[in-house]
Design an enzyme around this catalytic site. Structure first.
Site, PDB file in Angstrom:
ATOM      1  N   CYS A  22       0.762  -1.121   0.164  1.00 46.69           N
ATOM      2  CA  CYS A  22      -0.076   0.180  -0.111  1.00 46.69           C
ATOM      3  C   CYS A  22       0.716   1.319   0.051  1.00 46.69           C
ATOM      4  CB  CYS A  22      -0.976  -0.016   1.271  1.00 46.69           C
ATOM      5  SG  CYS A  22      -0.672  -0.760   2.682  1.00 46.69           S
TER       6      CYS A  22
ATOM      7  N   ARG B  10       6.826 -11.534   4.806  1.00 45.02           N
ATOM      8  CA  ARG B  10       6.307 -11.293   6.455  1.00 45.02           C
ATOM      9  C   ARG B  10       7.069 -12.326   7.102  1.00 45.02           C
ATOM     10  NH1 ARG B  10      -0.101 -10.207   5.330  1.00 45.02           N
ATOM     11  NH2 ARG B  10       0.373  -8.532   3.826  1.00 45.02           N
TER      12      ARG B  10
ATOM     13  N   GLN C 284       0.545 -11.106  -3.623  1.00 52.56           N
ATOM     14  CA  GLN C 284      -0.715 -10.684  -3.513  1.00 52.56           C
ATOM     15  C   GLN C 284      -1.251 -10.032  -4.916  1.00 52.56           C
ATOM     16  OE1 GLN C 284      -0.189  -7.794  -0.256  1.00 52.56           O
ATOM     17  NE2 GLN C 284      -1.632  -9.210   0.773  1.00 52.56           N
TER      18      GLN C 284
ATOM     19  N   ASP D  80      -2.823  -7.373  -5.552  1.00 54.13           N
ATOM     20  CA  ASP D  80      -3.213  -6.331  -4.691  1.00 54.13           C
ATOM     21  C   ASP D  80      -3.602  -5.124  -5.414  1.00 54.13           C
ATOM     22  OD1 ASP D  80      -3.294  -5.261  -2.293  1.00 54.13           O
ATOM     23  OD2 ASP D  80      -1.434  -4.945  -1.697  1.00 54.13           O
TER      24      ASP D  80
ATOM     25  N   LYS E 217     -14.213  -3.960   7.005  1.00 52.07           N
ATOM     26  CA  LYS E 217     -13.772  -4.809   6.040  1.00 52.07           C
ATOM     27  C   LYS E 217     -14.878  -6.083   5.687  1.00 52.07           C
ATOM     28  CE  LYS E 217     -10.958  -7.995   8.646  1.00 52.07           C
ATOM     29  NZ  LYS E 217      -9.762  -8.934   8.931  1.00 52.07           N
TER      30      LYS E 217
ATOM     31  N   HIS F  15      -8.327  -1.354   0.230  1.00 44.81           N
ATOM     32  CA  HIS F  15      -7.387  -2.292  -0.078  1.00 44.81           C
ATOM     33  C   HIS F  15      -8.433  -3.306  -0.521  1.00 44.81           C
ATOM     34  CE1 HIS F  15      -4.270  -0.462   2.816  1.00 44.81           C
ATOM     35  NE2 HIS F  15      -5.472   0.208   3.340  1.00 44.81           N
TER      36      HIS F  15
END
Length: 648
Positions: free
Chosen positions: A345, A374, A392, A394, A476, A522
């Site tokens: 992001c 991660r 991702q 994304d 979300k 997102h």
RNA sequence: GCCGGGGUAGCUCAGGGGUAGAGCAACGCACUCGUAAUGCGUAGGUCGCGGGUUCAAAUCCCGCCUCCGGCUCCA
């Protein structure tokens, strides 16, 4: 005194005030009575033999329902605890609920359970079942209970706990006794241990008391229990089937990917066939995003610490980030810290900020197949499902608040289209709302939550509300799919973000030439490409839809003299865009066929003398054990081209 | 990270202080075959890595790496 019992069909029956669920079930029918494991009385679960002393609605819980199995499993947990306490003097027990597909019980014992211990416990359980001991319910005051369970500190903690839900209700707690074994329990239970017809202990594992690592570690035993031997066998077969589909095993069998120990835990390499599969998935993703108004961007894998401080990751996400690297350290000065990216992001935000933005270009949808890293603790890594580096699909959408509802609706339609294209058709969603700690305006939160809910309703997607489960920066939606074995996987996530636009002071120019702050969304549809492919492999058991298959057709020449013809067909198919292999191995037809079938190739073409002469091929499609002989080669090619076409 | 169980040939696994084993796969030769395993032969191992004990370690001990099942978290 007489009471009125109302049955689920609305009918009423009169009973003495000492009647029981078992009596009622028996009056309805002997089969119901023998299948009954408990009843609900005005919605409250009751043992079959617990007296009902008031007018009430009663419904019978039978053994072949989820509620019935829950009772069976809970009783199985008790019987297991009884066996463990018998066999391991000094053991104390903590908590033992029914769970999906089974039950567990946590114990504190001097040494962890060994695999052989499970056999001994199982044998002891069988004896307890054979003894057919009745479960007897009684109620104790809190004080009495504390005294009764004084030797079992975890029980004491449960009794004292205000939030605990194991048998605690008001001033009294209920207990169940069978033979010499007494446990704190809300119930209900089977009438007697003899009603436990099919169970098996599965494994032992360490588990922290109340799931908290600061607490002592207990020894947990998992088991499963079912209403019949057949139901147990079906379940064990399902597990067997699941292990055959295990993406780690199929990854080796189908030569897709591997996890060389030289690489490090949680890191995979993609072999040519896995690479082909992955490219098919990623190409689809790029194509459909482009067709849905997304613009492709790219970003590096590293960024300065400053960026992650602005975005809040250093504060909120540092545990999952790889440690900082200090770069550009001069001979005396201090260098600059860089972090490997755990999310994409901030980069997309910088692209937004690269110049001033107008309302005319919103919603701005930036898309990237972004690889993030991660740090996951070593114990949680699992094949492709849980790795330390993943990609991702994304995207970050920058929109005006006015457009947010429409955008969410579009997005949800897009998500469902994509998941259906990959062969999933059962979905469930969670809508997570404002937690206690949050950023942004509460009214804005409520509006966003309402938009998300209405998008779900318009898409006719059933969802569960998860109050307070949203991220601190916005509400979300998570979308779960059910795979071919009925397992639930979370794939897609759509998160509204009020925080980052604030952190980065994002703005756009309105039609009145004022400055306003955009809202960010997102979203990832497949989630992690690696994990998604792991799920795909298991869902399809390696037999991918043709458009995803690494090899879409195999050409099998009957004898050496047909190799030339087979190769020519292979060339034609490559030209037509089909991924094809020609198997010229020095082997029998049966062997070559078997290899292609084992590799789950969608189409196998066998060519021999007749085919060379007539320009035909024998065609055997995956899943069919009859082949078509003498199919004209032009038709074969046309059929295959159609077969391998991606959904869009 | 913590608890338990593993790591022996590419894969699946046996063996367990004194010369390293099988099946499948691989390779070679023969066979030239019409819809799920042709036959014969050959090669392949620092027994996860490092240290220790021992005349001798794949085997026993210690440390580490890695995998599996859980706890926790999530894509």
């Amino acid at each position: 005194m007489s009471i009125t019992i109302t049955l689920p069909d609305g009918s009423n029956r009169q009973y003495d005030a000492s009647t029981t669920g078992y009596q009622i079930a028996s009056d309805i029918g002997p089969r119901l009575a023998s299948a009954a494991v408990a009843v609900t009385v005005d919605g409250e679960p009751y043992d079959l033999h617990r007296p009902i002393d008031r007018n009430a609605s009663v419904s019978v819980i039978t053994e072949n329902t989820e509620a019935g199995r829950h009772v069976i499993r809970h009783s199985a947990a008790h019987i297991m605890a009884q066996a463990v306490l018998d066999l391991f003097p000094g053991a104390t027990f903590a908590i033992g609920p029914a769970i999906d597909d089974g039950f567990y019980y946590d114990f504190s014992v001097e040494r962890p359970f060994a695999p052989d211990d499970l056999n001994a416990i199982e044998d002891r359980m069988a004896e307890i079942v054979a003894a057919d001991q009745p479960f007897e319910r009684s109620e104790l005051s809190i004080a009495e209970a504390l005294e009764t369970f004084a030797d079992h500190p975890f029980k004491v903690e449960i009794i004292k706990g205000v939030d605990a839900d194991e048998g605690v209700a008001g001033d009294t707690v209920s207990t169940y006794r069978n033979d010499g074994f007494l446990d704190l329990c809300r119930g209900p239970h089977l009438p007697s241990t003899g009603r436990l017809k099919a169970f098996q202990l599965m494994r032992a594992a360490g588990a922290y008391w109340r799931g908290n690592e600061d607490n002592p570690q207990l020894q947990r035993i998992y088991g499963t229990a079912w209403e019949s031997k057949k139901a147990l066998d079906d379940y064990l077969n399902m597990l067997e089937e699941a292990s055959k589909r295990d993406h780690r095993r199929l990854g080796v069998d189908l030569d897709l990917y591997s996890f060389p120990s030289e690489l490090g835990a949680g890191l995979a390499v993609w072999h040519p066939k896995g690479g082909t599969l992955r490219r098919a998935v990623e190409d689809y993703s790029r194509r459909t995003h482009a067709a849905h108004g997304y613009e492709h961007v790219m970003s590096p894998h590293l960024a300065k610490a400053d960026l992650w401080e602005t975005s809040g990751h250093v504060n909120f996400y540092r545990d999952a980030m790889y440690p900082a690297m200090e770069l550009d350290r001069g001979s005396h000065g201090k260098g600059q810290d860089y972090f490997v990216k755990p999310m994409n992001c901030p980069f997309h935000i910088l692209i937004y900020k690269a110049r001033s933005r107008s309302y005319r270009e919103l919603p701005l949808r930036l898309f990237e197949l972004g690889t993030v890293y991660r740090y996951e603790r070593s114990g949680v890594l699992h094949g492709l499902m849980r790795v330390r580096g993943f990609t991702q699909d994304d995207s970050h959408i920058f929109t005006t608040e006015e457009d947010l509802a429409d955008e969410l609706q579009r997005l949800l339609d897009f998500v469902l289209m994509v998941l259906r294209d990959f062969g999933f058709d059962e979905f469930e969603a969670d809508l997570s709302t404002r937690p206690e700690k949050y950023v942004g305006d509460p009214d804005m939160w409520e509006r966003a939550e309402a938009y998300l809910a209405s998008a779900l309703e318009t898409a006719d997607l059933s969802y569960q509300l998860a109050p307070g489960e949203g991220a601190f920066y916005g509400p979300k939606i998570d979308i779960h799919i059910k795979d071919a074995l009925g397992r639930r996987w979370q794939l897609s996530t759509i998160q509204v973000d009020f925080g980052q636009p604030e952190n980065f002071e994002l703005e756009y120019a309105t039609n009145e030439n004022t400055r306003k702050r955009p809202v960010m969304v997102h979203r990832a549809l497949l989630g992690s490409v690696e994990r998604f492919i792991g799920i795909l492999v298991e869902h399809h058991a390696g037999a991918f839809p043709a458009w995803l298959s690494p090899v879409q057709a195999t050409v099998v020449p009957v004898a050496d003299r047909h190799n030339e013809y087979a190769t020519a067909i292979g060339d034609r198919l490559v030209e037509a865009g089909v991924r094809v292999e020609v198997d010229t191995a020095d082997e029998t037809v049966g062997e070559k066929l078997r290899n292609a079938i084992t590799q789950k190739t969608p189409a196998i073409l066998v060519v021999g003398d007749n085919d060379v002469e007539n320009k035909t091929a024998g065609v055997r499609m995956r899943g069919e054990d009859k082949e078509a002989r003498g199919v004209p080669i032009e038709k074969v090619i046309a059929d295959l081209v159609e077969l391998v076409a991606p959904p869009r």
